[in-house]
Design an enzyme around this catalytic site. Structure first.
Site, short mmCIF file in Angstrom:
data_model
loop_
_atom_site.label_atom_id
_atom_site.label_comp_id
_atom_site.label_asym_id
_atom_site.label_seq_id
_atom_site.Cartn_x
_atom_site.Cartn_y
_atom_site.Cartn_z
N GLU A 300 7.37 2.04 -2.59
CA GLU A 300 7.79 2.49 -3.91
C GLU A 300 6.57 3.09 -4.58
OE1 GLU A 300 10.77 2.84 -4.86
OE2 GLU A 300 11.60 1.78 -3.14
N CYS A 334 5.48 1.97 -13.45
CA CYS A 334 5.94 3.13 -12.67
C CYS A 334 7.14 3.76 -13.35
CB CYS A 334 6.29 2.70 -11.27
SG CYS A 334 7.34 1.26 -11.25
P1 NAD Z 1 -2.92 3.06 -5.83
O1 NAD Z 1 -2.13 3.95 -4.96
O2 NAD Z 1 -4.21 3.53 -6.33
O3 NAD Z 1 -3.20 1.67 -5.09
C1 NAD Z 1 -2.17 0.92 -4.49
C2 NAD Z 1 -2.77 0.14 -3.34
O4 NAD Z 1 -3.22 1.06 -2.34
C3 NAD Z 1 -3.99 -0.68 -3.74
O5 NAD Z 1 -4.00 -1.90 -3.04
C4 NAD Z 1 -5.14 0.21 -3.31
O6 NAD Z 1 -6.34 -0.49 -3.07
C5 NAD Z 1 -4.58 0.82 -2.04
N1 NAD Z 1 -5.24 2.07 -1.68
C6 NAD Z 1 -5.80 2.98 -2.49
N2 NAD Z 1 -6.34 3.99 -1.78
C7 NAD Z 1 -6.11 3.73 -0.48
C8 NAD Z 1 -6.42 4.39 0.73
N3 NAD Z 1 -7.07 5.54 0.76
N4 NAD Z 1 -6.03 3.82 1.89
C9 NAD Z 1 -5.36 2.66 1.88
N5 NAD Z 1 -5.03 1.99 0.76
C10 NAD Z 1 -5.39 2.51 -0.41
O7 NAD Z 1 -1.94 2.64 -7.04
P2 NAD Z 1 -2.26 1.73 -8.32
O8 NAD Z 1 -3.16 2.47 -9.24
O9 NAD Z 1 -2.62 0.34 -7.92
O10 NAD Z 1 -0.81 1.63 -8.97
C11 NAD Z 1 -0.28 2.66 -9.74
C12 NAD Z 1 0.67 3.51 -8.93
O11 NAD Z 1 1.68 2.68 -8.38
C13 NAD Z 1 1.41 4.53 -9.79
O12 NAD Z 1 1.52 5.73 -9.09
C14 NAD Z 1 2.77 3.89 -9.99
O13 NAD Z 1 3.79 4.80 -10.29
C15 NAD Z 1 2.96 3.20 -8.69
N6 NAD Z 1 3.91 2.09 -8.80
C16 NAD Z 1 5.17 2.31 -8.35
C17 NAD Z 1 6.11 1.30 -8.47
C18 NAD Z 1 7.53 1.52 -8.00
O14 NAD Z 1 8.26 0.55 -7.87
N7 NAD Z 1 7.91 2.76 -7.74
C19 NAD Z 1 5.76 0.08 -9.04
C20 NAD Z 1 4.44 -0.10 -9.48
C21 NAD Z 1 3.52 0.92 -9.35
#
Ligand code: NAD
Length: 548
Positions: A300, A334
């Site tokens: 998500e 989100c």
């Molecule tokens: P993010 O993508 O920065 O991080 C999410 C996870 O991915 C973290 O654990 C992070 O450390 C990891 N990550 C980051 N870069 C990576 C890489 N290069 N390789 C592997 N893993 C990596 O997101 P965030 O800032 O933690 O959360 C915000 C985002 O999440 C927003 O885009 C939001 O819309 C989305 N979100 C979506 C939902 C949904 O249900 N659709 C719910 C909550 C958050």
């Protein structure tokens, strides 16, 4: 050695209902206890968080920190980061723990899930809320929605949905035959990669696959380490056996790529940004020849959510619901409102003034002062990104009606911001901001259909949206035009605030695989059903009647 505990009964679950929300109003016991927990956390020295593998704590000496975004000079916790070898150890340990966990009777796994929910709801409620408030910048109400109510709902309804799934069995049995479906856990391990913004989502990313018998390697967000560590400890106390969930914070590409590059990688359970999810999907695709099976990819991701206001809508409701949807938790849900489409007549005849006036009155400050409706955004990089997108919008001709400024000297505070644009395809109508910013496009009253088309084609996302209208025919007509613009559609309500058991959550297009967290559907993604046919009657010959 695998120990299987026999079950002598078709056990019925306790009644599953949504965890009642607490209000934390002044002079209540809840308020006093939560304030105490928050003050203690703020007053304490940084907590040291280890990796936890096979139930044992590991300190790698490669240390990072999580700060309090309301006051970034305060280090909330330091944490040890896993390297590639530690991730390997975690994977091996998880695979060893798998058989015993998978063979545990369902009633006992269910009991662990239900116990975890009760531990959170009672013994650890204030502590987990305080960790979510101080660490992730939520005010008391937002933390209660997340770490008080939603996480309990995910666990309890999760147990119920698995029970429901297990009861989905082949509808027919020919005479002398019994057909059965066995919902096997996946072969290998699940990798859970969680975001910063919901403690409940982190818990759910781990427990959804675990409850159906999988083992999980968990990489938490660097900005939610402390609350996620508490979740881990609570799950341990509830009885999740050692090795079933491996807690491995660390450099994201290192931890995640190491896990994805293993033959036993069976599934990714991800919530976070679209960009990261896509890059992980590509890595997984490149490894297809390596894997034992086809990994299940469940993610998500981002959103660019809308309120579409029809001329028949009640403008007061639009203002209240838009403010809540856009600015609660500083727009870092989100599902947060980001695009507001209003008819020009309504905009000019009071809606604009009322929106500006109400937004100006919003109180913002550190989350330990309970009176504030808004707190900080999560980190410096978020602050910078939000401020630069506001500047881009201004350069493109967007008019900042209120807000547009910030102060990151103590905490990462961005004023609630309303931008008016005459270009419905402008930058802040398209890009996910993940901050307290909405862009308003006032559309000509006679261009409802054209505006819906633009709305539908402006962004790559399709997560949440609302239509405000008191004209039912028009409501349905607009809803049909926007059928694919969101996975979550609200009528006369804000586009945030989905409740587990009531509004299963997920979006389509670039917003994710839409497997609907908080529903029975998602559990099917983490099992690999086996069909069993048993014959009770032995045939006496291989010849069929038609052969005679
Ligand atoms: P993010 O993508 O920065 O991080 C999410 C996870 O991915 C973290 O654990 C992070 O450390 C990891 N990550 C980051 N870069 C990576 C890489 N290069 N390789 C592997 N893993 C990596 O997101 P965030 O800032 O933690 O959360 C915000 C985002 O999440 C927003 O885009 C939001 O819309 C989305 N979100 C979506 C939902 C949904 O249900 N659709 C719910 C909550 C958050």
């Amino acid at each position: 050695m695998t120990t299987t505990v026999p079950t002598f009964g078709d056990f019925h679950l306790p009644e599953i209902v949504n965890e009642p929300m607490r209000n934390y109003e002044p002079n209540s016991i809840d308020r006093a206890e939560l304030q105490k927990a928050v003050d203690e956390l703020i007053g304490s020295n940084p907590i040291e968080v280890p990796l936890i593998i096979d139930g044992r704590e590991f300190k790698t000496g490669s240390i990072n920190k999580q700060v309090n975004p309301s006051n970034h000079s305060q280090v909330l916790c330091t944490y040890h980061e896993a390297d590639e070898a530690m991730v390997d150890t975690a994977i091996q340990g998880a695979l060893k723990a798998k058989d015993t966990w998978a063979n545990m009777p369902w009633s006992e796994r269910a009991a662990i899930g239900l116990k975890a929910a009760d531990l959170i709801a009672h013994k650890y409620r204030y502590k987990l809320l305080a960790a979510t408030m101080v660490g992730q910048g939520k005010n008391a109400w937002q933390a209660e929605i997340d770490a008080g109510a939603e996480i309990c709902d995910f666990l309890r309804f999760g147990v119920k949905y698995i029970q429901d799934m297990y009861s989905v069995q082949p509808p027919r049995n020919a005479p002398g035959v019994w057909n059965r479906t066995e919902y096997r856990p996946l072969e290998g391990f699940v990798l859970a990669v969680s975001p910063f913004n919901f403690t409940a989502i982190a818990g759910n990313l781990v427990m959804t696959p675990a409850l159906v018998g999988n083992v999980v390697v968990w990489k938490p967000s660097p900005m939610a380490i402390y609350s996620n560590y508490l979740i881990f400890k609570i799950l341990q106390e509830a009885g999740v056996p050692n090795g079933v969930i491996q807690f491995v914070p660390g450099d994201a590409p290192t931890v995640v790529s190491t896990a994805i590059n293993r033959r036993e990688f069976a599934s990714l359970h991800f919530t976070g940004s679209t960009f990261v999810f896509r890059s992980l999907w590509k890595q997984i695709s490149n490894n297809l020849d390596l894997y034992r099976g086809y990994p299940r990819i469940v993610g998500e991701t981002g959103g660019k959510n809308f309120h579409f206001v029809h001329p028949s809508a009640n403008p007061d409701v639009v203002v209240t619901q838009s403010i809540r949807a856009a600015f609660e938790y500083q727009g870092q849900k989100c599902s947060a409102l980001s695009r507001l489409y209003v008819p020009q007549s309504m905009w000019k005849n009071g809606l604009k003034d009322k929106l500006i006036k109400t937004v100006k009155d919003i109180s913002m400050g550190p989350v330990n002062e309970f009176k504030h409706f808004m707190g900080p955004v999560i980190a410096k990089h978020s602050y910078d990104k939000i401020m630069s997108l506001i500047e881009e919008a201004k350069k493109e001709g967007g008019q900042v009606l209120v807000g547009g400024t910030g102060d990151d000297s103590v905490g990462y505070f961005v004023q609630p911001t309303v931008i008016e644009t005459t270009d419905p395809q402008s930058v802040t109508m398209q890009k996910e901001i993940f901050g307290p910013v909405i862009t308003v496009y006032a559309y000509p009253d006679d261009q409802i259909d054209e505006t819906c088309k633009v709305l539908d084609n402006t962004t790559e996302y399709a997560l949440t949206g609302s239509i405000f209208s008191s004209d039912r025919q028009e409501l349905i007509r607009v809803s049909n035009m926007l059928r694919n613009a969101s996975g979550m559609m609200y009528y006369n309500d804000k586009c945030t605030g989905a409740v587990v058991g009531q509004q299963p959550f997920g979006g389509a297009r670039a917003s994710g695989t839409n497997d609907k967290a908080g529903s029975m559907n998602i559990f099917f993604r983490f099992v690999s059903p086996r069909t069993i046919k048993e014959s009770f009657l032995d045939p006496s010959t291989y010849i069929y009647p038609s052969n005679e």
